[in-house]
Design a protein around this motif. Structure first.
Motif, PDB file in Angstrom:
ATOM      1  N   LEU A  17      38.979  41.103  31.215  1.00  0.00           N
ATOM      2  CA  LEU A  17      39.319  41.921  32.265  1.00  0.00           C
ATOM      3  C   LEU A  17      40.874  41.962  32.687  1.00  0.00           C
ATOM      4  CD1 LEU A  17      35.950  42.102  34.221  1.00  0.00           C
ATOM      5  CD2 LEU A  17      37.078  43.785  32.810  1.00  0.00           C
ATOM      6  N   TYR A  18      41.240  40.385  32.711  1.00  0.00           N
ATOM      7  CA  TYR A  18      42.718  40.414  33.164  1.00  0.00           C
ATOM      8  C   TYR A  18      43.703  40.786  32.071  1.00  0.00           C
ATOM      9  CZ  TYR A  18      46.819  37.830  34.551  1.00  0.00           C
ATOM     10  OH  TYR A  18      48.169  37.431  34.761  1.00  0.00           O
ATOM     11  N   LEU A  19      43.201  40.560  30.836  1.00  0.00           N
ATOM     12  CA  LEU A  19      44.172  41.263  29.798  1.00  0.00           C
ATOM     13  C   LEU A  19      44.290  42.875  29.936  1.00  0.00           C
ATOM     14  CD1 LEU A  19      42.839  39.260  26.602  1.00  0.00           C
ATOM     15  CD2 LEU A  19      45.284  39.190  27.567  1.00  0.00           C
ATOM     16  N   LEU A  20      43.046  43.344  30.057  1.00  0.00           N
ATOM     17  CA  LEU A  20      42.766  44.867  30.406  1.00  0.00           C
ATOM     18  C   LEU A  20      43.715  45.250  31.622  1.00  0.00           C
ATOM     19  CD1 LEU A  20      39.519  45.653  28.929  1.00  0.00           C
ATOM     20  CD2 LEU A  20      41.524  45.820  27.745  1.00  0.00           C
ATOM     21  N   SER A  21      43.742  44.427  32.589  1.00  0.00           N
ATOM     22  CA  SER A  21      44.612  45.059  33.651  1.00  0.00           C
ATOM     23  C   SER A  21      46.022  45.132  33.643  1.00  0.00           C
ATOM     24  CB  SER A  21      44.475  43.968  34.814  1.00  0.00           C
ATOM     25  OG  SER A  21      45.325  42.832  34.435  1.00  0.00           O
ATOM     26  N   THR A  68      37.957  51.213  33.799  1.00  0.00           N
ATOM     27  CA  THR A  68      37.222  52.208  34.213  1.00  0.00           C
ATOM     28  C   THR A  68      38.199  52.710  35.409  1.00  0.00           C
ATOM     29  OG1 THR A  68      35.547  51.269  35.313  1.00  0.00           O
ATOM     30  CG2 THR A  68      35.104  51.953  33.115  1.00  0.00           C
ATOM     31  N   SER A  69      38.598  51.893  36.183  1.00  0.00           N
ATOM     32  CA  SER A  69      39.305  51.940  37.392  1.00  0.00           C
ATOM     33  C   SER A  69      40.524  50.952  37.902  1.00  0.00           C
ATOM     34  CB  SER A  69      38.243  51.848  38.634  1.00  0.00           C
ATOM     35  OG  SER A  69      38.987  51.814  39.897  1.00  0.00           O
ATOM     36  N   PRO A  70      41.434  51.353  38.394  1.00  0.00           N
ATOM     37  CA  PRO A  70      42.574  50.205  38.705  1.00  0.00           C
ATOM     38  C   PRO A  70      42.035  49.276  39.862  1.00  0.00           C
ATOM     39  CG  PRO A  70      43.125  52.620  39.270  1.00  0.00           C
ATOM     40  CD  PRO A  70      41.869  52.797  38.686  1.00  0.00           C
ATOM     41  N   LYS A  71      40.935  49.774  40.515  1.00  0.00           N
ATOM     42  CA  LYS A  71      40.465  48.746  41.517  1.00  0.00           C
ATOM     43  C   LYS A  71      40.059  47.350  40.855  1.00  0.00           C
ATOM     44  CE  LYS A  71      39.315  52.253  44.802  1.00  0.00           C
ATOM     45  NZ  LYS A  71      38.090  53.011  45.506  1.00  0.00           N
ATOM     46  N   ILE A  72      39.487  47.716  39.677  1.00  0.00           N
ATOM     47  CA  ILE A  72      39.103  46.523  38.900  1.00  0.00           C
ATOM     48  C   ILE A  72      40.057  45.422  38.749  1.00  0.00           C
ATOM     49  CG2 ILE A  72      38.033  45.678  36.587  1.00  0.00           C
ATOM     50  CD1 ILE A  72      36.460  48.383  36.737  1.00  0.00           C
ATOM     51  N   ALA A  73      41.201  45.793  38.459  1.00  0.00           N
ATOM     52  CA  ALA A  73      42.631  45.030  38.075  1.00  0.00           C
ATOM     53  C   ALA A  73      42.755  44.375  39.523  1.00  0.00           C
ATOM     54  CB  ALA A  73      43.691  45.928  37.744  1.00  0.00           C
ATOM     55  N   ASP A  74      42.865  44.873  40.573  1.00  0.00           N
ATOM     56  CA  ASP A  74      42.908  44.238  41.853  1.00  0.00           C
ATOM     57  C   ASP A  74      41.889  43.283  42.237  1.00  0.00           C
ATOM     58  OD1 ASP A  74      45.332  45.690  42.122  1.00  0.00           O
ATOM     59  OD2 ASP A  74      44.029  47.214  43.322  1.00  0.00           O
ATOM     60  N   MET A  75      40.663  43.696  41.827  1.00  0.00           N
ATOM     61  CA  MET A  75      39.573  42.550  42.137  1.00  0.00           C
ATOM     62  C   MET A  75      39.808  41.253  41.063  1.00  0.00           C
ATOM     63  SD  MET A  75      35.527  43.348  41.184  1.00  0.00           S
ATOM     64  CE  MET A  75      36.017  43.656  39.645  1.00  0.00           C
ATOM     65  N   VAL A  76      40.175  41.593  39.843  1.00  0.00           N
ATOM     66  CA  VAL A  76      40.208  40.374  38.866  1.00  0.00           C
ATOM     67  C   VAL A  76      41.239  39.583  39.491  1.00  0.00           C
ATOM     68  CG1 VAL A  76      40.762  39.906  36.246  1.00  0.00           C
ATOM     69  CG2 VAL A  76      39.234  41.762  36.988  1.00  0.00           C
ATOM     70  N   LYS A  77      42.530  40.095  39.740  1.00  0.00           N
ATOM     71  CA  LYS A  77      43.502  39.372  40.281  1.00  0.00           C
ATOM     72  C   LYS A  77      43.007  38.236  41.587  1.00  0.00           C
ATOM     73  CE  LYS A  77      46.913  41.945  37.846  1.00  0.00           C
ATOM     74  NZ  LYS A  77      47.804  42.873  38.112  1.00  0.00           N
ATOM     75  N   GLU A  78      42.411  39.073  42.383  1.00  0.00           N
ATOM     76  CA  GLU A  78      41.818  38.494  43.623  1.00  0.00           C
ATOM     77  C   GLU A  78      40.933  37.208  43.203  1.00  0.00           C
ATOM     78  OE1 GLU A  78      40.282  40.962  46.581  1.00  0.00           O
ATOM     79  OE2 GLU A  78      41.958  42.236  46.596  1.00  0.00           O
ATOM     80  N   LEU A  79      40.102  37.535  42.465  1.00  0.00           N
ATOM     81  CA  LEU A  79      39.001  36.654  41.757  1.00  0.00           C
ATOM     82  C   LEU A  79      39.883  35.332  41.301  1.00  0.00           C
ATOM     83  CD1 LEU A  79      36.185  38.560  40.398  1.00  0.00           C
ATOM     84  CD2 LEU A  79      35.824  37.038  42.295  1.00  0.00           C
ATOM     85  N   ILE A  80      40.843  35.622  40.341  1.00  0.00           N
ATOM     86  CA  ILE A  80      41.526  34.584  39.779  1.00  0.00           C
ATOM     87  C   ILE A  80      42.050  33.574  40.828  1.00  0.00           C
ATOM     88  CG2 ILE A  80      43.494  33.906  38.256  1.00  0.00           C
ATOM     89  CD1 ILE A  80      42.231  36.480  36.589  1.00  0.00           C
ATOM     90  N   GLU A  81      42.943  34.370  41.823  1.00  0.00           N
ATOM     91  CA  GLU A  81      43.539  33.479  43.005  1.00  0.00           C
ATOM     92  C   GLU A  81      42.599  32.729  43.840  1.00  0.00           C
ATOM     93  OE1 GLU A  81      45.787  36.265  45.464  1.00  0.00           O
ATOM     94  OE2 GLU A  81      46.991  36.990  43.809  1.00  0.00           O
TER      95      GLU A  81
END
Length: 83
Positions: A17-21, A68-81
């Motif tokens: 998911l991070y790569l796809l962000s 499927t949504s740009p929101k997923i990229a934000d969510m993944v970055k928050e999870l990694i942090e």
């Protein structure tokens, strides 16, 4: 909801998911970036696709995946942090 969170607990799926962000990637690019066997990557991609995190687009013999949504990229970055 619980199934989706469980899917994100796997490091490989989180990395995908991070790569796809950063944008759409071919399966071959994901395999190369994560240095994992094709069968393993396909398994993880299938789980992410079935849960609605990613979508695939076939081009020739390869499938290109994207979020499927740009929101997923934000969510993944928050999870990694948080980790």
């Amino acid at each position: 909801m619980q199934v989706r969170l469980k899917a994100l607990s796997d490091p490989t799926r989180l990395k995908i998911l991070y790569l796809l962000s950063e944008g759409e990637l071919c399966v071959c690019e994901i395999i190369c970036a994560l240095d994992k066997p094709q069968s393993s990557i396909s398994h993880h991609l299938n789980i992410l696709k079935n849960l609605g995190f990613i979508k695939g687009r076939k081009e020739g013999v390869w499938i290109h995946y994207s979020l499927t949504s740009p929101k997923i990229a934000d969510m993944v970055k928050e999870l990694i942090e948080l980790i």
